[in-house]
Design an enzyme around this catalytic site. Structure first.
Site, PDB file in Angstrom:
ATOM      1  N   GLU A 124       0.843  -1.197   0.000  1.00 13.26           N
ATOM      2  CA  GLU A 124       0.000   0.000   0.000  1.00 13.26           C
ATOM      3  C   GLU A 124       0.880   1.250   0.000  1.00 13.26           C
ATOM      4  O   GLU A 124       1.978   1.261   0.553  1.00 13.26           O
ATOM      5  CB  GLU A 124      -0.940  -0.009   1.205  1.00 13.26           C
ATOM      6  CG  GLU A 124      -0.269  -0.119   2.574  1.00 13.26           C
ATOM      7  CD  GLU A 124       0.180   1.213   3.145  1.00 13.26           C
ATOM      8  OE1 GLU A 124      -0.241   2.257   2.613  1.00 13.26           O
ATOM      9  OE2 GLU A 124       0.962   1.201   4.110  1.00 13.26           O
ATOM     10  N   PHE A 125       0.358   2.300  -0.638  1.00 17.87           N
ATOM     11  CA  PHE A 125       1.044   3.591  -0.671  1.00 17.87           C
ATOM     12  C   PHE A 125       0.056   4.687  -0.269  1.00 17.87           C
ATOM     13  O   PHE A 125      -0.138   5.672  -0.983  1.00 17.87           O
ATOM     14  CB  PHE A 125       1.609   3.864  -2.068  1.00 17.87           C
ATOM     15  CG  PHE A 125       2.622   2.848  -2.523  1.00 17.87           C
ATOM     16  CD1 PHE A 125       3.931   2.893  -2.060  1.00 17.87           C
ATOM     17  CD2 PHE A 125       2.267   1.835  -3.396  1.00 17.87           C
ATOM     18  CE1 PHE A 125       4.870   1.953  -2.471  1.00 17.87           C
ATOM     19  CE2 PHE A 125       3.189   0.898  -3.820  1.00 17.87           C
ATOM     20  CZ  PHE A 125       4.495   0.954  -3.354  1.00 17.87           C
ATOM     21  N   ARG A 138      -1.407   7.692   2.059  1.00 20.47           N
ATOM     22  CA  ARG A 138      -1.035   8.764   2.987  1.00 20.47           C
ATOM     23  C   ARG A 138      -2.212   8.996   3.927  1.00 20.47           C
ATOM     24  O   ARG A 138      -3.313   9.293   3.477  1.00 20.47           O
ATOM     25  CB  ARG A 138      -0.727  10.053   2.234  1.00 20.47           C
ATOM     26  CG  ARG A 138       0.438   9.983   1.268  1.00 20.47           C
ATOM     27  CD  ARG A 138       0.450  11.224   0.392  1.00 20.47           C
ATOM     28  NE  ARG A 138      -0.774  11.315  -0.418  1.00 20.47           N
ATOM     29  CZ  ARG A 138      -1.222  12.431  -0.990  1.00 20.47           C
ATOM     30  NH1 ARG A 138      -0.572  13.571  -0.812  1.00 20.47           N
ATOM     31  NH2 ARG A 138      -2.338  12.425  -1.711  1.00 20.47           N
ATOM     32  N   CYS A 153       4.613   4.935   9.821  1.00 20.69           N
ATOM     33  CA  CYS A 153       5.360   4.268   8.743  1.00 20.69           C
ATOM     34  C   CYS A 153       6.859   4.550   8.765  1.00 20.69           C
ATOM     35  O   CYS A 153       7.665   3.623   8.877  1.00 20.69           O
ATOM     36  CB  CYS A 153       4.788   4.669   7.383  1.00 20.69           C
ATOM     37  SG  CYS A 153       3.120   4.042   7.080  1.00 20.69           S
ATOM     38  N   LYS A 182       0.840  14.426  11.356  1.00 24.65           N
ATOM     39  CA  LYS A 182       0.447  15.285  10.247  1.00 24.65           C
ATOM     40  C   LYS A 182      -1.017  15.657  10.466  1.00 24.65           C
ATOM     41  O   LYS A 182      -1.710  15.024  11.272  1.00 24.65           O
ATOM     42  CB  LYS A 182       0.626  14.552   8.906  1.00 24.65           C
ATOM     43  CG  LYS A 182      -0.223  13.310   8.784  1.00 24.65           C
ATOM     44  CD  LYS A 182       0.126  12.483   7.563  1.00 24.65           C
ATOM     45  CE  LYS A 182      -0.310  13.142   6.293  1.00 24.65           C
ATOM     46  NZ  LYS A 182      -0.138  12.247   5.116  1.00 24.65           N
TER      47      LYS A 182
END
Length: 474
Positions: free
Chosen positions: A153-154, A156, A284, A344
């Site tokens: 998975e990528f 955000r 991550c 974030k």
């Protein structure tokens, strides 16, 4: 196709919901009944903008949730999206991966071919491990009854839905032709954006049909597993580099905002991940860089650049605390307000954040800490019970009799604060903006002793993230 997602965290919830939206009957499995109850009630078990709305619409239609592994029996594709936390030595803890593989093996159908997908971030070679566990638990043969592929998975956090529906690339690692065909069929609707005009009406973000389609990239299993670690480590290196440049800019009197912009105009470099901060963190980067480094050491090929990035990141945390100490001198008994606990904005993920490290350093120096975060306080309190801080219901409360305020997470909500009123209840008007996010000129005009990172003490921030001072409550 019948899809199963093991795990209802950031990976499983988003992936499962996405395939359900695309029309694949999808079941999310989790051993935590409270998370399953939330899903079945039409609520997301994680905070991710827009996810609640999709879960609410599709649950009971194409999206299902259960604590039972029985749906594996009828699945065409089973995704493993469970956690892989770091051990003390930095390597990935595969306990949840192994348990999921064992239970998958127990429920595999002996008369149908099933693709098992490692979606979690796992070390190179994990597909072989999962294969062996499933063979032992099921008595079935890899390649004949099932195949394990890698499909990292990528996503955000905070933008996961955009990333899952509009990815830059889809990486699939497999050495089995039938498994490759099944994965191509599974992703066809996503790659070709089938029915996107209709389903995009439920997106919490604008749908741009001109956005380039995802690159569907096939490779071998080990290379796919490596791609995720190499990608995250590279981004961590890039952030550490610009943070080091920021420290040098402060020493030499340059403005890192202009330096980063000038660098980013070079197409070979690009402007992404050149934003200065108090250091990278989150669920991550810390664990992935640690695992990647430990793996390289284990096999006698140490990744010295990754090692340097990790050390540089630690120094950036220390640099922030040192700036506070230089301004406020002795911190014993000083009251410091912290704005932002998540790594974030737009996420409630407060597991491994820069805030936890910096707060611990300040507490060790004797400071009294008041904190606020729009979404992350509950998780921060749960995962950091040893940090004795005062949690504030409103952001303005951190300013009460404060000797200084430190902004760590650039939530848009913090642009809307009544900074004039906050100034009036502070003991010392010191403000450290570790994201160079707030309007320096206006805040100095109000009477704040404003500091950013890498911009010096007299530099003006022109054309930065926020130039419309009128949005601030003054």
């Amino acid at each position: 196709m019948n899809v199963v997602c093991i795990g209802s965290g950031y990976v499983g919830s988003v992936t499962g919901t996405a395939f359900a939206v695309l029309g694949h009957p999808t079941t999310v499995i989790d051993i935590d009944p409270s998370k399953i109850d939330l899903l079945n009630a039409g609520k997301s078990p994680i905070y991710e903008p827009g996810l609640d709305q999709l879960v609410r619409k599709y649950i009971g239609k194409t999206l299902f949730a259960t604590t039972s592994y029985q749906p594996v029996h009828e699945a065409d594709v089973v995704f493993i999206g469970v956690g892989t936390p770091s051990k003390q030595d930095g390597t990935a803890d595969l306990t949840y991966i192994k348990k999921a593989a064992e239970l998958i093996g127990a429920y595999l159908h002996p008369h149908r071919f099933t693709v098992v997908v490692n979606k979690s971030t796992v070390p190179v070679g994990t597909a072989d491990l999962v294969t062996a566990i499933i063979e032992e638990a099921s008595g079935l043969k890899a390649g004949e009854h099932f195949s394990v592929v890698s499909n990292p998975e990528f996503l955000r956090e905070g933008y996961a839905l955009e990333d899952v529906f509009f990815p830059d690339r889809i990486v699939v690692g497999s050495n089995h032709e039938r498994a490759k065909n099944i994965m191509r069929e599974l992703y066809h609707r996503l790659v070709e954006r089938v029915s996107y005009e209709e389903i995009s009406k439920d997106f919490a973000f604008p749908y741009n049909p001109l956005t380039p389609k995802a690159v569907y990239f096939e490779t071998d299993v080990k290379s796919a597993e490596m791609i995720k670690y190499a990608s995250n480590a590279f981004l961590a290196v890039k952030i550490s580099y610009i943070n080091e440049v920021a420290r040098l800019c402060e020493t030499l009197g340059a403005n890192v905002l202009d330096v980063a912009r000038g660098m980013g105009l070079d197409s070979r470099i690009g402007g992404k991940f050149l934003q200065v901060s108090s250091g990278w963190s989150g669920s991550c980067f810390p664990k992935d860089t640690a695992e990647f480094l430990q793996t390289s050491r284990k096999y006698g090929t140490e990744l010295s650049i990754v090692k340097a990035a990790i050390e540089s990141n630690r120094k950036m945390h220390e640099f922030v605390v040192e700036k506070i100490r230089r301004r406020l001198k002795i911190l014993n008994g000083k009251k410091i307000g912290i704005l932002g606990l998540t790594f974030k904005p737009n996420t409630d993920d407060a597991r491994q954040t820069q805030a936890s490290v910096i707060i611990q350093m300040l507490l060790d120096l004797g400071a009294n800490i008041r904190v606020h975060d729009p979404k992350g306080m509950e998780m921060f309190k749960a995962v950091h019970p040893h940090l004795h801080v005062q949690y504030c219901a409103s952001a303005e409360d951190v300013a009460h009799q404060a000797d200084g305020i430190v902004l760590l997470t650039h939530w848009n909500e913090y642009l809307q604060l009544d900074w004039k009123q906050m100034l009036s209840i502070m003991k010392t008007p010191y403000l450290l903006d570790t994201r160079n996010f707030l309007p320096k000129k206006l805040l100095i005009g109000l009477g704040y002793q404003y500091e950013g990172l890498g911009i010096g003490t007299e530099q003006e921030i022109d054309g930065g993230i926020m130039n419309q001072f009128s949005v601030l409550s003054v």
